[in-house]
Design a protein around this motif. Structure first.
Motif, mmCIF file in Angstrom:
data_model
loop_
_atom_site.group_PDB
_atom_site.id
_atom_site.type_symbol
_atom_site.label_atom_id
_atom_site.label_comp_id
_atom_site.label_asym_id
_atom_site.label_seq_id
_atom_site.Cartn_x
_atom_site.Cartn_y
_atom_site.Cartn_z
ATOM 1 N N LEU A 1 39.153 38.258 36.622
ATOM 2 C CA LEU A 1 38.175 38.783 35.639
ATOM 3 C C LEU A 1 38.536 40.250 35.450
ATOM 4 O O LEU A 1 37.925 40.897 36.035
ATOM 5 C CB LEU A 1 36.774 38.452 36.102
ATOM 6 C CG LEU A 1 36.535 37.093 36.516
ATOM 7 C CD1 LEU A 1 35.020 37.265 37.055
ATOM 8 C CD2 LEU A 1 36.686 36.063 35.363
ATOM 9 N N PRO A 2 39.273 40.713 34.175
ATOM 10 C CA PRO A 2 39.537 42.080 33.743
ATOM 11 C C PRO A 2 38.218 42.603 33.309
ATOM 12 O O PRO A 2 37.235 42.090 32.834
ATOM 13 C CB PRO A 2 40.484 41.904 32.816
ATOM 14 C CG PRO A 2 40.302 40.636 32.260
ATOM 15 C CD PRO A 2 39.869 39.766 33.363
ATOM 16 N N THR A 3 38.250 43.979 33.533
ATOM 17 C CA THR A 3 37.143 44.698 32.996
ATOM 18 C C THR A 3 37.572 45.227 31.800
ATOM 19 O O THR A 3 38.714 45.686 31.359
ATOM 20 C CB THR A 3 36.633 45.691 33.840
ATOM 21 O OG1 THR A 3 35.616 46.652 33.388
ATOM 22 C CG2 THR A 3 37.906 46.698 34.350
ATOM 23 N N ASP B 1 48.099 37.578 35.311
ATOM 24 C CA ASP B 1 47.015 38.044 34.664
ATOM 25 C C ASP B 1 46.772 39.512 35.167
ATOM 26 O O ASP B 1 46.218 40.357 34.422
ATOM 27 C CB ASP B 1 45.644 37.287 35.228
ATOM 28 C CG ASP B 1 45.825 35.934 34.259
ATOM 29 O OD1 ASP B 1 45.172 34.887 34.932
ATOM 30 O OD2 ASP B 1 46.473 35.773 33.459
ATOM 31 N N VAL B 2 46.892 39.834 36.304
ATOM 32 C CA VAL B 2 46.438 41.036 37.013
ATOM 33 C C VAL B 2 47.446 42.027 36.285
ATOM 34 O O VAL B 2 46.960 43.226 35.907
ATOM 35 C CB VAL B 2 46.792 41.195 38.236
ATOM 36 C CG1 VAL B 2 46.605 42.481 39.204
ATOM 37 C CG2 VAL B 2 45.664 40.183 39.369
ATOM 38 N N MET B 3 48.662 41.867 36.147
ATOM 39 C CA MET B 3 49.856 42.779 35.715
ATOM 40 C C MET B 3 49.444 43.128 34.203
ATOM 41 O O MET B 3 49.752 44.287 33.965
ATOM 42 C CB MET B 3 51.099 42.325 35.944
ATOM 43 C CG MET B 3 51.639 42.284 37.588
ATOM 44 S SD MET B 3 52.971 41.631 37.891
ATOM 45 C CE MET B 3 54.134 43.004 37.253
ATOM 46 N N GLU B 4 49.060 42.180 33.357
ATOM 47 C CA GLU B 4 48.894 42.289 32.080
ATOM 48 C C GLU B 4 47.821 43.354 31.872
ATOM 49 O O GLU B 4 47.689 44.205 31.028
ATOM 50 C CB GLU B 4 48.601 41.013 31.503
ATOM 51 C CG GLU B 4 48.203 41.166 29.641
ATOM 52 C CD GLU B 4 47.872 39.624 29.259
ATOM 53 O OE1 GLU B 4 47.709 39.913 28.103
ATOM 54 O OE2 GLU B 4 48.005 38.837 30.076
ATOM 55 N N ALA B 5 46.646 43.208 32.733
ATOM 56 C CA ALA B 5 45.299 44.043 32.687
ATOM 57 C C ALA B 5 45.798 45.396 33.162
ATOM 58 O O ALA B 5 45.360 46.484 32.498
ATOM 59 C CB ALA B 5 44.187 43.508 33.355
ATOM 60 N N VAL B 6 46.708 45.580 33.966
ATOM 61 C CA VAL B 6 47.008 47.000 34.581
ATOM 62 C C VAL B 6 47.802 47.539 33.553
ATOM 63 O O VAL B 6 47.813 48.843 33.432
ATOM 64 C CB VAL B 6 47.866 46.601 35.946
ATOM 65 C CG1 VAL B 6 48.406 48.070 36.359
ATOM 66 C CG2 VAL B 6 46.851 46.104 36.921
ATOM 67 N N HIS B 7 48.643 46.599 32.786
ATOM 68 C CA HIS B 7 49.583 47.342 31.795
ATOM 69 C C HIS B 7 48.876 48.297 30.579
ATOM 70 O O HIS B 7 49.334 49.305 30.339
ATOM 71 C CB HIS B 7 50.411 46.330 31.195
ATOM 72 C CG HIS B 7 51.234 46.917 30.219
ATOM 73 N ND1 HIS B 7 52.466 47.713 30.623
ATOM 74 C CD2 HIS B 7 51.351 46.849 28.761
ATOM 75 C CE1 HIS B 7 53.173 47.967 29.526
ATOM 76 N NE2 HIS B 7 52.666 47.511 28.280
ATOM 77 N N GLU C 1 37.643 49.839 37.782
ATOM 78 C CA GLU C 1 38.698 49.195 38.172
ATOM 79 C C GLU C 1 39.215 48.039 37.427
ATOM 80 O O GLU C 1 38.669 47.775 36.403
ATOM 81 C CB GLU C 1 38.151 48.295 39.662
ATOM 82 C CG GLU C 1 37.856 49.629 40.862
ATOM 83 C CD GLU C 1 37.606 49.022 42.014
ATOM 84 O OE1 GLU C 1 37.415 49.486 42.960
ATOM 85 O OE2 GLU C 1 37.244 47.487 42.122
ATOM 86 N N VAL C 2 40.655 47.851 37.616
ATOM 87 C CA VAL C 2 41.188 46.729 36.812
ATOM 88 C C VAL C 2 40.190 45.589 36.620
ATOM 89 O O VAL C 2 40.237 45.152 35.526
ATOM 90 C CB VAL C 2 42.571 46.324 37.302
ATOM 91 C CG1 VAL C 2 43.112 45.462 36.449
ATOM 92 C CG2 VAL C 2 43.324 47.609 37.511
ATOM 93 N N GLY C 3 39.750 45.060 37.545
ATOM 94 C CA GLY C 3 39.109 43.701 37.661
ATOM 95 C C GLY C 3 38.727 43.323 39.129
ATOM 96 O O GLY C 3 38.942 43.835 40.257
ATOM 97 N N GLN C 4 38.337 42.017 39.179
ATOM 98 C CA GLN C 4 38.141 41.503 40.113
ATOM 99 C C GLN C 4 38.429 39.900 40.176
ATOM 100 O O GLN C 4 38.420 39.313 39.163
ATOM 101 C CB GLN C 4 36.666 41.579 40.709
ATOM 102 C CG GLN C 4 35.487 41.223 39.890
ATOM 103 C CD GLN C 4 34.154 41.604 40.305
ATOM 104 O OE1 GLN C 4 34.206 42.086 41.482
ATOM 105 N NE2 GLN C 4 33.360 40.984 39.634
ATOM 106 N N PHE C 5 38.523 39.093 41.437
ATOM 107 C CA PHE C 5 38.462 37.883 41.368
ATOM 108 C C PHE C 5 37.405 37.094 41.595
ATOM 109 O O PHE C 5 36.275 37.667 42.077
ATOM 110 C CB PHE C 5 39.466 37.324 42.543
ATOM 111 C CG PHE C 5 41.010 37.899 42.412
ATOM 112 C CD1 PHE C 5 41.225 38.842 43.323
ATOM 113 C CD2 PHE C 5 41.649 37.633 41.672
ATOM 114 C CE1 PHE C 5 42.536 39.474 43.485
ATOM 115 C CE2 PHE C 5 43.219 38.065 41.552
ATOM 116 C CZ PHE C 5 43.378 39.039 42.396
#
Length: 592
Positions: free
Chosen positions: A320-322, A215-221, A328-332
């Motif tokens: 939770l992506p922004t 999830d983190v890497m998909e949002a960062v992409h 920022e990318v998001g937070q947990f």
């Protein structure tokens, strides 16, 4: 998948004979220190008939299977045996012993080993004479004193005791061993199954954390290159989460493996002791204690919930992506605490203590017994002490119970069977005394006076007192040695830390109408419950010396209005028990 590991029952070299590669049968230690089965050594000695003495199969040091002198350190061949001293003696020791027969060893009976062999007499049979009534055999067993005696001793010094014949004692012990063997085998099988369950849950942690990474890497992409630093920080949090969870699951597995090894070692001693040809009086007494210890180990509850709680807590964390490219990318997400069960009792709860990871023991107002209750609602009446009311309770090791009674100054220590071991008189304070147990089984007492009293584990000695200005009603010891106190329902309600010298640390003070109740878990984390007008607010702190550092605060929970006399207990890393008035709550907390 986890690699297949060795069976912990067979991996311990301390339990395996180097010759037959099986668990020891009649284990025999040689002068060089190596141990083998007796029958294996005898078979090996048959192959060494061409030499006078046998060489150790491992280190080749010359040794013998014959009896050796146990009265000196030279290991010479024994020529006699003193029944009173229970020593085999070489020629030198036999001569010295004989010279002192009219003084120090007067009345001792010494027999020649040659006579023993010729007459086919057992040393055990010679040792069976009463040390007081020397002509009478010790063929009776006093169950109260756990010693063997002769029939005259039953009249002289064991009157009104429970007396049994030696064959009956042996039969009972053998039946106990048979029962413990079956129970051990069943327990070991269950523990092995539990290990498999724990390993599967570890895989669940890995799957959950891998999903978080995805999830983190998909949002960062889809974000710009400037957000890569934020990605790194988020992944470090995931790694830290997995490392903490993996470590705790590995600890759960290690505890289960260690328990199997402890059971196996105790079981080996129990089996070995009952197989000896003649059970000496001292061996029977020692064997009875071994059986009691093994039974206590087997009676401990399995930790069947912690591994599941760890996985569920990780699965509850969401990324939770922004949608804003400039943020920022998001937070947990942060999981919340919740009440999973609550129970109402007919009378106020005025004492509560942890029994195991999913149950507590409570005392009710005016009650003469205590109740064990699990988080699923299962109840069990426990110890009943006639003519005494429970006011507070705590458990020491070996299931000893410390009880604060309906007296302002008396505290009692009871054995598992309910018998009283000690009575402590505490200086009178402003309330009935509350008790808790420290990491070394020491007893802490708070009774709304200007000090906390600390007794050693037996309750016989007051080791020291800690001056406290806030008149605490509860006091708990941490593993690191800090003392956590609370004035509970006083106004103002204060939680404060002290060391054992009385030096003060962090102080947390509630507002008017708010009441604070602390609890310490096995990792020295401290939960504080703030109670106010039907609401419960839980806060988690980390302990650094005598300082409390807030780690997390959870949203308020609604509880039934009741008495301000409350109790908080940590059952496991993810479960708390909270009592207020007539109500008992089991609260699930996030795995932080």
């Amino acid at each position: 998948m986890a690699e297949q590991e060795e069976d912990p029952l067979m991996s311990s070299q301390n339990l395996t004979c180097p010759l037959c590669l099986e668990m020891f049968k009649d284990a025999t230690i040689l002068t060089c220190g190596h141990t083998f089965c007796r029958i294996c050594l005898e078979n090996y000695d048959e192959t060494q008939r061409e030499v006078a003495d046998m060489a150790c199969p491992l280190c080749r040091v010359t040794t013998k299977l014959d009896s050796q002198c146990t009265a000196c350190e030279f290991g010479k061949d024994a020529v006699s045996f003193c029944i009173a001293c229970s020593y085999y003696m070489c020629e030198g020791c036999d001569e010295g012993h004989g010279q002192l027969m009219t003084t120090f060893f007067k009345g001792h009976q010494v027999v020649s080993l040659d006579d023993v062999k010729e007459k086919d007499i057992s040393i055990d049979e010679l040792s069976n004479k009463c040390s007081i009534h020397k002509r009478d055999d010790k063929d009776l067993f006093c169950k109260d004193c756990k010693v063997f005696i002769c029939y005259k001793c039953t009249i002289v010094s064991h009157r009104d005791h429970v007396i049994k014949n030696q064959p009956d004692v042996v039969d009972e012990l053998k039946n106990t061993v048979d029962r413990l063997i079956k129970l051990s085998e069943s327990t070991i099988a269950s523990l092995k199954e539990n290990i498999g369950f724990i390993e599967n849950k570890k895989e669940g942690v890995q799957e959950a954390t891998q999903k978080l990474r995805a999830d983190v890497m998909e949002a960062v992409h889809v974000k710009s290159i400037q957000l890569q630093e934020n990605e790194r920080m988020l992944l470090e949090q995931v790694d830290a989460l997995q490392e903490r969870c993996d470590g705790d699951i590995d600890t759960l597995k290690e505890n289960a493996v260690n328990r199997i090894q402890n059971i196996s070692r105790s079981l080996a001693l129990v089996k070995d002791g009952i197989k000896t040809r003649h059970l000496e009086m001292d061996r029977l007494t020692e064997h009875s204690l071994l059986c009691e210890e093994l039974e206590a180990i087997l009676g401990e509850a399995f930790d069947e919930t912690s591994a599941k709680d760890i996985v569920e807590s990780v699965e509850e964390v969401k990324f939770l992506p922004t949608d804003n490219i400039h943020e920022e990318v998001g937070q947990f997400s942060t999981p919340t605490c919740r009440i999973i069960n609550k129970f109402e009792f007919p009378k106020h709860i005025q004492g509560m203590v942890k029994k195991n990871i999913n149950s507590v023991v409570i005392a009710q107002y005016g009650g003469q017994s205590v109740i064990k209750i699990k988080s699923n609602g299962d109840k069990q009446d426990m110890q009943k002490l006639p003519s005494m009311f429970y006011y507070d309770i705590a458990f020491q090791s070996r299931s000893k119970m410390v009880v604060s009674s309906n007296s302002y100054y008396e505290i009692h220590v009871h054995a598992k069977d309910g018998s009283r071991l000690a009575t402590m008189e505490v200086p009178r304070g402003g309330d009935y005394p509350k008790v808790s147990i420290g990491p070394s089984d020491e007893i802490l007492v708070a009774n709304k006076s200007s000090q906390v009293f600390i007794y050693e584990s037996s309750g016989q000695t007051l080791t020291h007192t800690i001056p406290t200005p806030n008149l605490p009603k509860q006091a708990f010891a941490t593993m690191s040695g800090a003392i956590v106190t609370s004035s509970c329902d006083a106004n103002p309600s204060v939680v404060q830390l002290f060391d054992k010298d009385g030096n003060a640390g962090t102080s947390i003070r509630a507002l008017q109408g708010e009441y604070l109740y602390p609890a310490v878990d096995s990792k020295d984390r401290i939960f504080i419950a703030k109670v106010k007008k039907g609401t419960l607010l839980l806060t988690l702190y980390e302990l650094k010396g005598l300082d409390l550092r807030k780690k997390a605060q959870f949203e308020k929970l609604k509880i039934s209005p009741g008495s301000n006399a409350c109790y908080l207990v940590c059952l496991s890393r993810g479960m708390l028990a909270f009592a207020c008035g007539c109500w008992l709550y089991f609260v699930k907390v996030p795995y932080i």
